[in-house]
Design a protein around this motif. Structure first.
Motif, short mmCIF file in Angstrom:
data_model
loop_
_atom_site.label_atom_id
_atom_site.label_comp_id
_atom_site.label_asym_id
_atom_site.label_seq_id
_atom_site.Cartn_x
_atom_site.Cartn_y
_atom_site.Cartn_z
N THR A 1 0.95 -1.27 0.17
CA THR A 1 -0.41 -0.50 -0.31
C THR A 1 0.74 1.51 -0.07
O THR A 1 1.79 1.52 0.85
N SER A 2 0.21 2.23 -1.27
CA SER A 2 1.30 3.11 -0.83
C SER A 2 0.64 4.43 -0.45
O SER A 2 0.01 4.50 0.29
N GLY B 1 4.69 5.55 -6.65
CA GLY B 1 3.63 4.75 -5.57
C GLY B 1 2.35 4.85 -6.71
O GLY B 1 1.15 5.74 -5.82
N GLY C 1 2.37 -0.17 -5.89
CA GLY C 1 0.89 -0.51 -5.73
C GLY C 1 0.21 1.00 -6.31
O GLY C 1 -0.72 1.59 -6.00
N ASP D 1 -8.55 -4.26 -7.24
CA ASP D 1 -7.22 -4.45 -6.97
C ASP D 1 -6.20 -4.84 -7.86
O ASP D 1 -5.65 -6.01 -7.59
N HIS E 1 -2.54 -3.55 -9.94
CA HIS E 1 -1.35 -2.43 -9.58
C HIS E 1 -0.96 -2.73 -11.05
O HIS E 1 0.01 -3.92 -11.34
#
Length: 421
Positions: A2-3, A110, A138, A390, A392
């Motif tokens: 998670t960024s 990110g 992310g 979800d 990336h």
């Protein structure tokens, strides 16, 4: 992973990079008029004076937006810019000339990223150099968020969603048909064609551009695929072969060589969810009178090939440069407002049912409608994170934003949907 951008710990929601260009200003103006109150937006480019002038012309909420000086020739300035925002929205093209450093900076930081590229070699560069970086950080790197290639990508996405909802199997042969169109060609698009024509003199680049699966892989060499494995980008087909409801002959669509690769990448990123036997091509309606449309389709095919050849040959390219729009040039607001386009995509599912999607928009496709598509893409990434899949890495509009972007565009006055026939 998670960024910081994903958790919201950034100063801005969206930074518009290239605001002083024609489409950049249109996009910033659209955001000033339509972004929800409280959306944190900044304007970026290499000239502070020009940025301030654009901000003053736009007025309204934009009068309070900060400006950021950043230049593609200064990687440090790009790093500093992307570190401050959830999403960077760039109109600085041709992307093969000006986009490489920014896409890598965003992937590393990110930071989500959207652009307007119609350049297959640039997207291939992005996959090879930035996909793994973005997946680790992310970030969502989303190319082709304008007339290239949102109508194509979301039209097929709408078919997929409808067929899935109907439990009707998967897509098979699918054809996008540009049914009507009114609009001009942007100077930025022409400049991208110039760059691609120059790059295509290299045999390796030509092989890439002719490969129908040029974008259908992760980092590394793209999968080898014969030209005949997918419909030709210069396809001239009987309309009735596409769907019994159509008549006449369909001409090649001049943007097929990029759009088709984006749609095929969507299918690959979705693990062949569209179908193991999914094949995709693009065409253009030139009338339903059999003889007239057949002649016109043939002329369009010849003209498309001749134009690309002329852009790669010095003397004819210099002649075309005198009459084609230059970067930064564009039509008047009156002309932009009169533009429109309608596209339909047809398929038959593996259960034998016929389906059609329709994508309709008002406003010049390459300017007004593109500003809406790019602006809403940036807002979807910045504000609709709880609705996004979800995924990336280096993505496509459908894979990155799918239903969320469709909902936004329908809310912005577009019409996107699919039905069983």
């Amino acid at each position: 992973m998670t960024s910081d951008a994903a958790t919201g710990a950034r100063e801005f929601d969206v930074v518009v990079f290239g605001t002083t260009g024609f489409v950049g200003e249109l996009t910033a103006r659209y955001l000033a008029e339509h972004a929800p109150a409280g959306t944190r937006i900044a304007l970026a480019g290499r000239s502070e004076a020009k940025l301030l002038a654009v901000r003053e012309r736009i007025g309204g909420p934009a009068a309070a937006w900060p400006v950021i000086v950043a230049d593609v020739d200064s990687p440090a300035s790009l790093d500093a810019m992307v570190a401050r925002t959830r999403v960077v929205c760039t109109t600085v093209g041709p992307y093969l000339k000006y986009g490489e450093s920014l896409v890598v900076a965003a992937a590393t930081a990110g930071t989500d990223y959207v652009d307007l590229t119609g350049e297959v070699p640039f997207v291939r560069f992005s996959i090879d150099k930035a996909h793994d970086l973005a997946a680790a950080s992310g970030a969502r790197i989303v190319h082709s968020c304008g007339f290239d290639s949102i109508p194509s990508d979301l039209s097929v996405w709408a078919l997929y969603r409808k067929i899935s909802d109907d439990d009707a199997g998967q897509l098979t042969d699918t054809t996008f048909v540009l049914q009507s169109f009114r609009g001009g060609v942007s100077g930025g698009t022409v400049d991208s064609v110039r760059v691609i024509a120059e790059q295509a003199k290299d045999a390796q680049v030509r092989r890439l551009m002719l490969n129908p699966q040029a974008l259908s892989s992760g980092p590394g060499a793209p999968p080898r695929a014969g030209i005949g494995s997918e419909p030709s980008d210069l396809n001239i087909v009987s309309a009735r072969k596409v769907d019994p409801s159509l008549s006449g002959t369909l001409a090649p669509f001049f943007m097929a060589s990029h759009n088709t690769r984006i749609v095929r990448r969507s299918n690959i990123l979705l693990h062949n969810a569209y179908g193991e036997d999914f094949h995709y091509g693009e065409t253009m309606n030139v009338g339903d009178i059999p003889v007239v449309s057949a002649v016109t389709a043939g002329l369009v095919g010849v003209g498309t090939s001749a134009f690309l050849g002329a852009m790669s040959f010095g003397p004819t390219r210099r002649l075309l440069d005198r009459i084609l729009p230059a970067p930064g040039e564009g039509p008047t607001q009156t002309a932009r407002d009169k533009g429109h386009f309608t596209a339909e995509a047809f398929t038959t599912s593996t259960s034998g049912r016929r389906y059609r999607s329709r994508f309709r928009a008002w406003g010049d496709p390459g300017y007004k409608a593109t500003a809406v598509m790019l602006g809403e893409s940036a807002l979807a990434l910045a504000l609709d994170r709880d609705k996004l899949p979800d995924h990336h890495g280096v993505l496509t509009p459908a894979v990155a934003m799918g239903d969320a972007l469709t909902e936004r565009l329908n809310g912005a006055g577009f019409s996107i949907g699919a039905v069983a026939l």
